[in-house]
Scaffold this motif. Structure first.
Motif, short mmCIF file in Angstrom:
data_model
loop_
_atom_site.label_atom_id
_atom_site.label_comp_id
_atom_site.label_asym_id
_atom_site.label_seq_id
_atom_site.Cartn_x
_atom_site.Cartn_y
_atom_site.Cartn_z
N GLU A 42 0.29 8.86 11.15
CA GLU A 42 0.28 10.12 10.42
C GLU A 42 1.61 10.39 9.73
N VAL A 43 2.69 10.01 10.39
CA VAL A 43 4.03 10.20 9.81
C VAL A 43 4.20 9.32 8.59
N VAL A 44 3.79 8.05 8.70
CA VAL A 44 3.90 7.13 7.57
C VAL A 44 3.05 7.60 6.40
N SER A 45 1.83 8.04 6.68
CA SER A 45 0.95 8.52 5.61
C SER A 45 1.58 9.70 4.87
N ARG A 46 2.18 10.60 5.62
CA ARG A 46 2.81 11.77 5.01
C ARG A 46 3.99 11.38 4.12
N ILE A 47 4.80 10.42 4.61
CA ILE A 47 5.98 10.02 3.84
C ILE A 47 5.58 9.21 2.61
N ILE A 48 4.56 8.36 2.74
CA ILE A 48 4.09 7.60 1.57
C ILE A 48 3.57 8.55 0.50
N LYS A 49 2.86 9.58 0.92
CA LYS A 49 2.38 10.57 -0.05
C LYS A 49 3.56 11.26 -0.73
N LYS A 50 4.60 11.57 0.02
CA LYS A 50 5.81 12.20 -0.53
C LYS A 50 6.50 11.27 -1.52
N LEU A 51 6.64 10.00 -1.16
CA LEU A 51 7.31 9.03 -2.04
C LEU A 51 6.48 8.77 -3.30
N GLU A 52 5.16 8.83 -3.15
CA GLU A 52 4.30 8.67 -4.32
C GLU A 52 4.47 9.86 -5.27
N PHE A 53 4.57 11.05 -4.72
CA PHE A 53 4.79 12.25 -5.53
C PHE A 53 6.13 12.16 -6.25
N GLU A 54 7.12 11.54 -5.59
CA GLU A 54 8.45 11.41 -6.18
C GLU A 54 8.52 10.27 -7.19
N GLY A 55 7.43 9.51 -7.35
CA GLY A 55 7.39 8.43 -8.32
C GLY A 55 8.08 7.16 -7.89
N LYS A 56 8.25 6.97 -6.56
CA LYS A 56 8.93 5.79 -6.06
C LYS A 56 7.95 4.66 -5.72
N LEU A 57 6.68 5.01 -5.57
CA LEU A 57 5.66 4.01 -5.29
C LEU A 57 4.32 4.56 -5.72
N GLU A 58 3.33 3.68 -5.74
CA GLU A 58 1.97 4.14 -5.98
C GLU A 58 1.01 3.34 -5.12
N GLN A 59 -0.07 3.99 -4.72
CA GLN A 59 -1.10 3.35 -3.93
C GLN A 59 -2.27 3.01 -4.84
N VAL A 60 -2.59 1.74 -4.90
CA VAL A 60 -3.66 1.24 -5.76
C VAL A 60 -4.59 0.38 -4.90
N PRO A 61 -5.77 0.00 -5.42
CA PRO A 61 -6.69 -0.80 -4.61
C PRO A 61 -6.08 -2.09 -4.06
N GLN A 62 -5.12 -2.67 -4.78
CA GLN A 62 -4.51 -3.93 -4.32
C GLN A 62 -3.49 -3.72 -3.19
N GLY A 63 -3.06 -2.46 -3.00
CA GLY A 63 -2.07 -2.18 -1.97
C GLY A 63 -1.06 -1.16 -2.46
N ILE A 64 0.13 -1.22 -1.90
CA ILE A 64 1.22 -0.33 -2.30
C ILE A 64 2.12 -1.06 -3.29
N ARG A 65 2.39 -0.43 -4.42
CA ARG A 65 3.28 -1.03 -5.42
C ARG A 65 4.52 -0.16 -5.56
N LEU A 66 5.68 -0.80 -5.46
CA LEU A 66 6.92 -0.06 -5.63
C LEU A 66 7.20 0.10 -7.12
N ILE A 67 7.77 1.24 -7.48
CA ILE A 67 8.10 1.54 -8.86
C ILE A 67 9.61 1.54 -9.00
N GLU A 68 10.11 0.73 -9.91
CA GLU A 68 11.55 0.68 -10.14
C GLU A 68 12.01 1.97 -10.81
N VAL A 69 13.07 2.54 -10.25
CA VAL A 69 13.60 3.78 -10.83
C VAL A 69 15.09 3.60 -11.12
#
Length: 210
Positions: free
Chosen positions: A183-210
């Motif tokens: 639950e902690v990881v899911s919450r943080i991944i959602k936070k990082l996705e909102f911040e534009g640092k990663l995205e969750q797609v069907p293939q998995g988690i993709r990091l976004i270069e910033v």
């Protein structure tokens, strides 16, 4: 290139006699993804040397896992080596992160070689320094970094080790390796996705270069 040629090329810095012994006594096996090759409490009969692929070494406590380090090509497991020398049970677990080709060296022969070949230090003891540094980094992350920093560092490390664009792991698997709750990881991944640092797609988690 066959396995003998690969081994000779990878360990050209070792003496020819030691490499001959490794080839003569070792067995190369292809081990499928997500196969446990070392259990906690198991006595070490063979010391693995990764030729191709990736092996994860971790510990487990009260049902949770904590990643210690990865064994990459042309590296071995210093914890297995240490347990073999002491004839002591393993204190860690190891499993393949992808289908891997591994050279399995008989533990009794490895112990014998430490007396016979001085340059075996170059195969094992040099890695102690690297693993020690990695473990100190892990402790530093656990003590001083917020979990979002630890998670991003973990994901970047994972991408670097696998050379893949996507991290194909569930939130629970990531949580296990970080020693926390899903639950902690899911919450943080959602936070990082909102911040534009990663995205969750069907293939998995993709990091976004910033």
């Amino acid at each position: 290139m066959n396995y003998e040629q690969q081994i000779r090329k990878a360990f050209a810095h070792l003496s020819e006699a030691l490499v001959d012994a490794m080839i003569g006594e070792g067995v190369v096996q292809e081990i499928r993804y997500d196969t446990e090759i070392l259990r906690e409490g198991q006595y070490v009969n063979v010391v693995p040397v990764v030729l191709q692929g990736l092996v994860k070494v971790y510990t487990r406590y009260e049902g949770r896992e904590l990643l210690l380090y990865y064994i990459e090509p042309n590296q071995s497991c210093v914890m297995s080596f240490s347990a073999a020398l002491k004839n002591a049970p393993s204190r860690v677990l190891a499993k393949t992160e992808e289908t891997s080709k591994i050279l399995l060296l008989p533990a009794d022969k490895v112990t014998q070689w430490t007396h016979q070949f001085a340059d075996i230090n170059n195969l094992f003891f040099d890695q102690y320094s690297q693993r020690y540094t990695e473990l100190l980094d892990t402790i530093h992350h656990l003590l001083f970094d917020k979990l979002d920093v630890r998670l991003m560092s973990y994901l970047n490390n994972k991408i670097g080790k696998t050379n893949e664009q996507f991290i194909r792991m569930s939130h629970r698997e990531i949580a296990n390796e970080l020693g926390t709750a899903r639950e902690v990881v899911s919450r943080i991944i959602k936070k990082l996705e909102f911040e534009g640092k990663l995205e969750q797609v069907p293939q998995g988690i993709r990091l976004i270069e910033v």
